[in-house]
Design a protein around this motif. Sequence first.
Motif, PDB file in Angstrom:
ATOM      1  N   LEU A  81      25.732  -1.061 -28.012  1.00  0.00           N
ATOM      2  CA  LEU A  81      25.532  -1.293 -26.594  1.00  0.00           C
ATOM      3  C   LEU A  81      24.048  -1.530 -26.340  1.00  0.00           C
ATOM      4  CD1 LEU A  81      27.063  -1.261 -23.855  1.00  0.00           C
ATOM      5  CD2 LEU A  81      26.312   1.099 -23.619  1.00  0.00           C
ATOM      6  N   ARG A  82      23.729  -2.664 -25.726  1.00  0.00           N
ATOM      7  CA  ARG A  82      22.353  -3.010 -25.363  1.00  0.00           C
ATOM      8  C   ARG A  82      22.285  -3.138 -23.849  1.00  0.00           C
ATOM      9  NH1 ARG A  82      21.043  -1.228 -29.810  1.00  0.00           N
ATOM     10  NH2 ARG A  82      21.065  -2.540 -31.633  1.00  0.00           N
ATOM     11  N   LEU A  83      21.121  -2.874 -23.293  1.00  0.00           N
ATOM     12  CA  LEU A  83      20.923  -2.936 -21.850  1.00  0.00           C
ATOM     13  C   LEU A  83      19.976  -4.078 -21.511  1.00  0.00           C
ATOM     14  CD1 LEU A  83      20.413   0.882 -21.183  1.00  0.00           C
ATOM     15  CD2 LEU A  83      22.532  -0.443 -21.021  1.00  0.00           C
ATOM     16  N   PHE A  84      20.300  -4.791 -20.411  1.00  0.00           N
ATOM     17  CA  PHE A  84      19.471  -5.906 -19.965  1.00  0.00           C
ATOM     18  C   PHE A  84      19.233  -5.817 -18.470  1.00  0.00           C
ATOM     19  CE2 PHE A  84      21.274  -7.328 -23.896  1.00  0.00           C
ATOM     20  CZ  PHE A  84      20.302  -8.121 -24.471  1.00  0.00           C
ATOM     21  N   LYS A  85      17.977  -5.987 -18.075  1.00  0.00           N
ATOM     22  CA  LYS A  85      17.643  -6.113 -16.659  1.00  0.00           C
ATOM     23  C   LYS A  85      17.863  -7.576 -16.302  1.00  0.00           C
ATOM     24  CE  LYS A  85      13.797  -6.038 -13.431  1.00  0.00           C
ATOM     25  NZ  LYS A  85      13.722  -7.477 -13.179  1.00  0.00           N
ATOM     26  N   ILE A  86      18.747  -7.814 -15.338  1.00  0.00           N
ATOM     27  CA  ILE A  86      18.999  -9.196 -14.928  1.00  0.00           C
ATOM     28  C   ILE A  86      18.248  -9.481 -13.637  1.00  0.00           C
ATOM     29  CG2 ILE A  86      21.200  -9.380 -16.138  1.00  0.00           C
ATOM     30  CD1 ILE A  86      22.596  -8.937 -13.413  1.00  0.00           C
ATOM     31  N   ASN A  87      17.934 -10.757 -13.434  1.00  0.00           N
ATOM     32  CA  ASN A  87      17.179 -11.171 -12.257  1.00  0.00           C
ATOM     33  C   ASN A  87      18.015 -11.963 -11.274  1.00  0.00           C
ATOM     34  OD1 ASN A  87      14.585 -10.106 -13.142  1.00  0.00           O
ATOM     35  ND2 ASN A  87      14.748 -11.643 -14.744  1.00  0.00           N
ATOM     36  N   ASP A  88      19.162 -12.445 -11.740  1.00  0.00           N
ATOM     37  CA  ASP A  88      20.032 -13.264 -10.899  1.00  0.00           C
ATOM     38  C   ASP A  88      21.462 -13.127 -11.430  1.00  0.00           C
ATOM     39  OD1 ASP A  88      21.252 -16.209 -10.236  1.00  0.00           O
ATOM     40  OD2 ASP A  88      19.733 -15.610  -8.777  1.00  0.00           O
ATOM     41  N   PHE A  89      22.432 -13.292 -10.551  1.00  0.00           N
ATOM     42  CA  PHE A  89      23.825 -13.187 -10.996  1.00  0.00           C
ATOM     43  C   PHE A  89      24.156 -14.275 -12.013  1.00  0.00           C
ATOM     44  CE2 PHE A  89      28.444 -12.791 -10.597  1.00  0.00           C
ATOM     45  CZ  PHE A  89      28.569 -11.408 -10.574  1.00  0.00           C
ATOM     46  N   SER A  90      23.421 -15.388 -11.953  1.00  0.00           N
ATOM     47  CA  SER A  90      23.647 -16.473 -12.920  1.00  0.00           C
ATOM     48  C   SER A  90      23.154 -16.104 -14.325  1.00  0.00           C
ATOM     49  CB  SER A  90      22.995 -17.765 -12.448  1.00  0.00           C
ATOM     50  OG  SER A  90      21.592 -17.632 -12.426  1.00  0.00           O
ATOM     51  N   ASP A  91      22.496 -14.941 -14.472  1.00  0.00           N
ATOM     52  CA  ASP A  91      22.106 -14.450 -15.791  1.00  0.00           C
ATOM     53  C   ASP A  91      23.320 -13.924 -16.556  1.00  0.00           C
ATOM     54  OD1 ASP A  91      19.487 -15.017 -15.135  1.00  0.00           O
ATOM     55  OD2 ASP A  91      18.873 -12.928 -14.873  1.00  0.00           O
ATOM     56  N   LEU A  92      24.476 -13.892 -15.878  1.00  0.00           N
ATOM     57  CA  LEU A  92      25.715 -13.402 -16.478  1.00  0.00           C
ATOM     58  C   LEU A  92      26.645 -14.566 -16.784  1.00  0.00           C
ATOM     59  CD1 LEU A  92      26.389 -10.482 -13.962  1.00  0.00           C
ATOM     60  CD2 LEU A  92      25.312 -10.307 -16.213  1.00  0.00           C
ATOM     61  N   ALA A  93      27.386 -14.437 -17.872  1.00  0.00           N
ATOM     62  CA  ALA A  93      28.382 -15.447 -18.245  1.00  0.00           C
ATOM     63  C   ALA A  93      29.529 -14.732 -18.958  1.00  0.00           C
ATOM     64  CB  ALA A  93      27.768 -16.512 -19.153  1.00  0.00           C
ATOM     65  N   PRO A  94      30.713 -15.348 -18.946  1.00  0.00           N
ATOM     66  CA  PRO A  94      31.842 -14.711 -19.634  1.00  0.00           C
ATOM     67  C   PRO A  94      31.565 -14.543 -21.123  1.00  0.00           C
ATOM     68  CG  PRO A  94      32.602 -16.496 -18.222  1.00  0.00           C
ATOM     69  CD  PRO A  94      31.108 -16.589 -18.269  1.00  0.00           C
ATOM     70  N   GLY A  95      31.823 -13.328 -21.596  1.00  0.00           N
ATOM     71  CA  GLY A  95      31.671 -13.027 -23.014  1.00  0.00           C
ATOM     72  C   GLY A  95      33.019 -12.665 -23.594  1.00  0.00           C
ATOM     73  N   LYS A  96      33.013 -11.700 -24.466  1.00  0.00           N
ATOM     74  CA  LYS A  96      34.241 -11.260 -25.099  1.00  0.00           C
ATOM     75  C   LYS A  96      35.237 -10.800 -24.032  1.00  0.00           C
ATOM     76  CE  LYS A  96      35.735  -8.638 -29.072  1.00  0.00           C
ATOM     77  NZ  LYS A  96      35.353  -7.770 -30.159  1.00  0.00           N
TER      78      LYS A  96
END
Length: 119
Positions: A81-96
């Motif tokens: 498990l890794r943690l990421f600070k995102i800046n925009d909702f577009s920083d997310l994409a469908p993964g597994k």
Amino acid sequence: MKSKIRTQLLERRAALSEKDVKQKSEIILSKLEELPEFRKAKNILCYVSFNNEVDTHTLIKKYLLTKTKNIIVPKVIAKNLRLFKINDFSDLAPGKFDILEPIKGNKIDGDELTASDLI
């Protein structure tokens, strides 16, 4: 016994209508935002909801827009498990399993989080 209860609860959650999930999510998130711990926190570690889980998308978007709190989301990389600070909702994409996960953002070391952060 534990797996039977888990299965039953997952079935009950899956049976909720979109309207029910939305209403219940609004109540839960409203209560969360009223907590003194939430108000004080600079960093919010939050899962990105999927299916009929409590909808966290609204919360994430709200604080990304207002920039009043850092939003940190998890991502599984090679069974870790890794943690990421995102800046925009577009920083997310469908993964597994089509669950939204960070594709951009700053990797956060767990040591950077403090007791005043909401995890």
